[in-house]
Design a protein around this motif. Structure first.
Motif, mmCIF file in Angstrom:
data_model
loop_
_atom_site.group_PDB
_atom_site.id
_atom_site.type_symbol
_atom_site.label_atom_id
_atom_site.label_comp_id
_atom_site.label_asym_id
_atom_site.label_seq_id
_atom_site.Cartn_x
_atom_site.Cartn_y
_atom_site.Cartn_z
ATOM 1 N N LYS A 1 29.651 33.011 20.291
ATOM 2 C CA LYS A 1 30.474 32.478 21.375
ATOM 3 C C LYS A 1 31.893 32.163 20.913
ATOM 4 N N ASP A 2 32.050 31.625 19.707
ATOM 5 C CA ASP A 2 33.386 31.285 19.205
ATOM 6 C C ASP A 2 34.268 32.525 19.113
ATOM 7 N N LYS B 1 35.207 33.775 22.755
ATOM 8 C CA LYS B 1 36.205 32.911 23.393
ATOM 9 C C LYS B 1 37.597 33.175 22.821
ATOM 10 N N TYR C 1 40.552 34.769 25.305
ATOM 11 C CA TYR C 1 41.793 34.052 25.626
ATOM 12 C C TYR C 1 43.016 34.773 25.056
ATOM 13 N N LYS D 1 44.332 27.716 24.659
ATOM 14 C CA LYS D 1 42.887 27.873 24.480
ATOM 15 C C LYS D 1 42.577 28.830 23.337
ATOM 16 N N ALA E 1 40.464 27.930 20.024
ATOM 17 C CA ALA E 1 39.278 28.747 19.740
ATOM 18 C C ALA E 1 39.397 29.433 18.385
#
Length: 755
Positions: A80-81, A84, A88, A144, A148
């Motif tokens: 997920k990191d 993301k 972004y 963001k 991230a």
């Protein structure tokens, strides 16, 4: 000769960018021509041309492939990191790329406002609102993405470090004889840093590709020639970056190796602080540490300055030329069309295309540099060919206790500390294996359960080497080693580790409690089992003295324990694990004689149903062993019981005598079984008979002793009188016949016979 020297100088000289590009294009042409020739002659044998062809160099993995592997690693391990951060970043790029279109709409409506066209004002404010929304959304995505990316870098660094540590922990034991595990931390950090650089710059490159693509599409629509010019400049800039990375690669590698060396030297000074203090060299050592750091900084600054200066010159030349070209093209278009919106579109798209192209080129160059750093550092961590071993998947049983060494020859490979290794050495890890002189020469011997075996000999004759080969630290150059009926190359390291317990002279511990260091070897052991193992190793009394008992912290590598305590704790681990084969190198080093004898008793008991071998120089251990194997000059010089070898082995005669062996065995029996009461009584009586005047305390102890051991006293007295009669030539008294249970009174009243 002069021509050869000139050629050599030319080959060592760093070419300029023009020469580099010319050479690169020529090589590309040669490769294309060679490929065409190979296609033409497919299926035919190649003759003299192949023999005369230059040696083909192994091509290194490229930047794209390396980056893709890092991408996959990040995707799999951070999940997920990673998604993301990339998501972004791509959003930020799209909003940035829309700038030329918004500028076109905004400035294009100005002419309508000046002319008083209806709706122009609404168009202007609509375009302005659209541009503001674009900027705010871009700022949101940028924020963001930044947050991230911070999380991604940490998560990815942790995952990459764990993977490298796992690789290091799987290295064969001999790898760490030349490479201290702690010193490999610098290489680990370098690899992780290079991977994070590749990951971050790859994402940045993807971002700039989007911006560059949108800007290019905008510019191509209005001025294709200008777009082609900006594209060409971007390619040239990227090529120049590749050239700089290639030229400075070896210098950068030397710089990193030099920094590692300085760090190791300073760490060594700090580690030896007590020694520095004892010699009153604190000020001197501090100055030397400062000088080392300054020297490293100067080297780094010099290389960085030279590289940055070259980049600056190239960028200034390109930017000045392109800025003039863009301004001229935009001015010409507005004069021709009178559309200020097109002027804004051309200038903004050109600037954005050029800016994103420059950044794309810069990021690509940093990716190339990161790839080089990653490859160079990773090559140093490759297990050298000298330490490669054959392993299998066969299994052992508890019955496999016999070790058979058959005609083994071995010489140690010469391995260098990887942190001191140059780039050239790192890239040549697959070269010829260099070895020293043979340590073992056609050596054959067998070990089995049923007795304690001592392996002896002078230092450097192959004792520890033989033990190391039995553990399969190396592959023997020739010969075979069997455990049971399995050759060690048929067994995995895990299987051998589970079957063989080993105690080295340099024992290692965790900075934890006594219990933790024991349970690490047997996690399910109870406290009672731990104490039993400690009792066999003579360590139980020490634990009872600790305030925390088994929870007592022993410090880094057992620094809070004495040398003897560390050795006994290591032996306790052996007794706890209960493995079929036990190998020890100087097991009772640093122990007092009484403890040594107690541990020898435990070892001899253990050797009844296990194969127990100890390398030793201790005469007591040799004398008490059931079997002694003497190794001299890499060969078995003698093999047998200690008392038998006194007659045949010159080495053993220089260590022990028959009386030494008898006395040490007598001392051992006394230590194990306690003092014989008869001997104790005899000692007291003999001392008194020889004229010793006993003190009141000694007489009181004598009375207690005689009362406690009446039978022993009678026996000693009887033996003394018998010896006296022999000396005087008198006949010994006849042995009394066994009397009936109820003897007649005449017999009871008869005077006692003289002893």
């Amino acid at each position: 000769m002069a021509q050869e020297k000139t050629k050599e100088k030319k080959s060592n000289k760093i070419p300029n960018f023009a020469e580099y590009e010319r050479e690169r294009l020529i090589n590309l042409a040669k490769e294309a021509r060679k490929a065409a020739q190979e296609l033409k002659s497919a299926g035919q044998k190649i003759g003299k041309e192949v023999l005369d062809a230059p040696e083909k160099k192994i091509k290194e993995q490229g930047t794209l492939k390396t980056s893709w592997e890092v991408f996959k690693e990040a995707w799999e391990k951070t999940g997920k990191d990673f998604r993301k951060s990339v998501g972004y970043k791509m959003g930020e790029s799209v909003f940035q790329g829309l700038l030329p279109y918004c500028q076109n709409l905004l400035f294009g409506s100005l002419s309508g406002i000046v002319a008083g066209t209806s709706g122009a004002t609404a168009k202007f404010f609509g375009a302005a609102a659209l541009n503001v929304a674009r900027q705010r959304l871009g700022d949101f995505c940028r924020f963001k993405s930044k947050m991230a990316t911070i999380v991604l870098n940490d998560t990815h660094a942790n995952a990459a470090s764990s993977s490298i540590y796992k690789d290091i922990l799987h290295k064969p034991r001999p790898y760490f004889k030349d490479n201290a595990p702690a010193s490999l931390g610098g290489l680990t950090s370098e690899i992780v840093s290079a991977k994070n650089t590749l990951l971050n710059k790859s994402v940045e490159c993807m971002s700039k590709v989007i911006v560059f693509g949108i800007s290019s599409a905008s510019l191509v629509a209005v001025d294709p020639m200008l777009a082609a010019g900006v594209l060409g400049v971007t390619v040239v800039t990227a090529e120049f970056g590749g050239y700089m990375n290639k030229v400075y690669r070896k210098l950068n590698s030397k710089m990193r190796s030099f920094s590692h060396k300085i760090s190791k030297e300073n760490s060594d000074s700090i580690k030896n602080t007590p020694l520095v203090q004892d010699t009153n060299r604190v000020e001197v050592e501090t100055k030397q540490m400062e000088n080392r750091l300054n020297k490293a900084s100067k080297v780094t600054q010099k290389i960085t300055y030279a590289k940055s200066k070259a980049y600056l010159k190239m960028r200034m030349a390109i930017n000045i030329g392109m800025e003039g070209l863009i301004m001229a093209a935009a001015f010409a278009d507005v004069v021709k069309t009178g559309d200020i919106g097109r002027f804004a579109l051309i200038s903004t798209a050109s600037w954005q295309m050029m800016s994103s192209g420059n950044m794309l080129s810069e990021f690509w160059n940093e990716m190339q540099a990161g790839t080089h750093r990653l490859i160079d550092a990773s090559k140093k961590l490759i297990t050298p060919k000298e330490l490669e071993r054959v392993t299998g998947k066969e299994k052992l049983t508890e019955r496999d206790t016999k070790i058979s060494v058959r005609h083994v020859n071995f010489a140690y490979p010469q391995i260098k500390d990887v942190t001191d290794m140059s780039l050239v050495e790192a890239m040549d890890r697959e070269g010829e294996i260099k070895r020293g002189e043979n340590v073992l020469k056609d050596l054959s011997v067998e070990f089995d359960k049923g007795g304690l075996t001592a392996v002896v000999g002078t230092s450097g004759n192959g004792k520890s080497t033989l033990m190391s080969l039995i553990r399969h630290d190396y592959d023997a150059q020739s010969g075979q080693i069997f455990i049971g009926d399995k050759e060690i190359r048929e067994l995995s390291d895990d299987e051998l580790n589970a079957h063989i317990a080993f105690v080295d002279q340099n024992v290692h511990f965790f900075d934890e409690s006594v219990g933790y260091n024991l349970k690490y070897f047997k996690p399910d052991a109870t406290d009672e089992e731990l104490m039993q193992a400690c009792e066999k190793a003579g360590f139980n009394n020490d634990i009872q003295k600790f305030d925390e008992g088994l929870l007592h912290k022993i410090g880094q590598d057992g620094s809070k324990l004495s040398g003897g305590q560390r050795q006994r704790l290591a032996l306790a681990r052996v007794f706890l694990t209960d493995k079929p084969i036990v190998i020890m190198d100087e097991p009772t080093t640093g122990l007092d004689p009484n403890l040594s004898l107690k541990i020898m008793k435990s070892l001899k008991d253990m050797a009844q149903d296990k194969t127990v071998i100890m390398v030793t120089h201790n005469p007591t251990e040799v004398a008490l062993s059931d079997r002694v194997v003497v190794i001299e000059k890499g060969e078995i010089a003698a093999d047998g019981k200690p008392m038998d070898l006194i007659k045949t082995s010159e080495f053993l005669r220089n260590v022990l005598t028959k009386d030494d062996i008898k006395n040490k065995n007598k001392l051992y029996q006394t230590s194990v079984n306690g003092i014989n009461p008869m001997q104790e009584v005899a000692t007291v009586l003999n001392e008194e008979a020889n004229g010793k005047v006993l003190s009141d305390i000694e007489r009181a102890e004598k009375r207690k002793l005689l009362e406690a051991h009446k039978r022993a006293y009678v026996g000693v007295r009887k033996k003394t009188l018998e010896n006296q009669r022999r000396k005087e030539g008198k006949p010994l008294p006849e042995k009394k016949q066994r009397q009936p249970l109820n003897p007649p009174s005449a017999v009871l009243n008869r005077g006692g016979a003289e002893f």
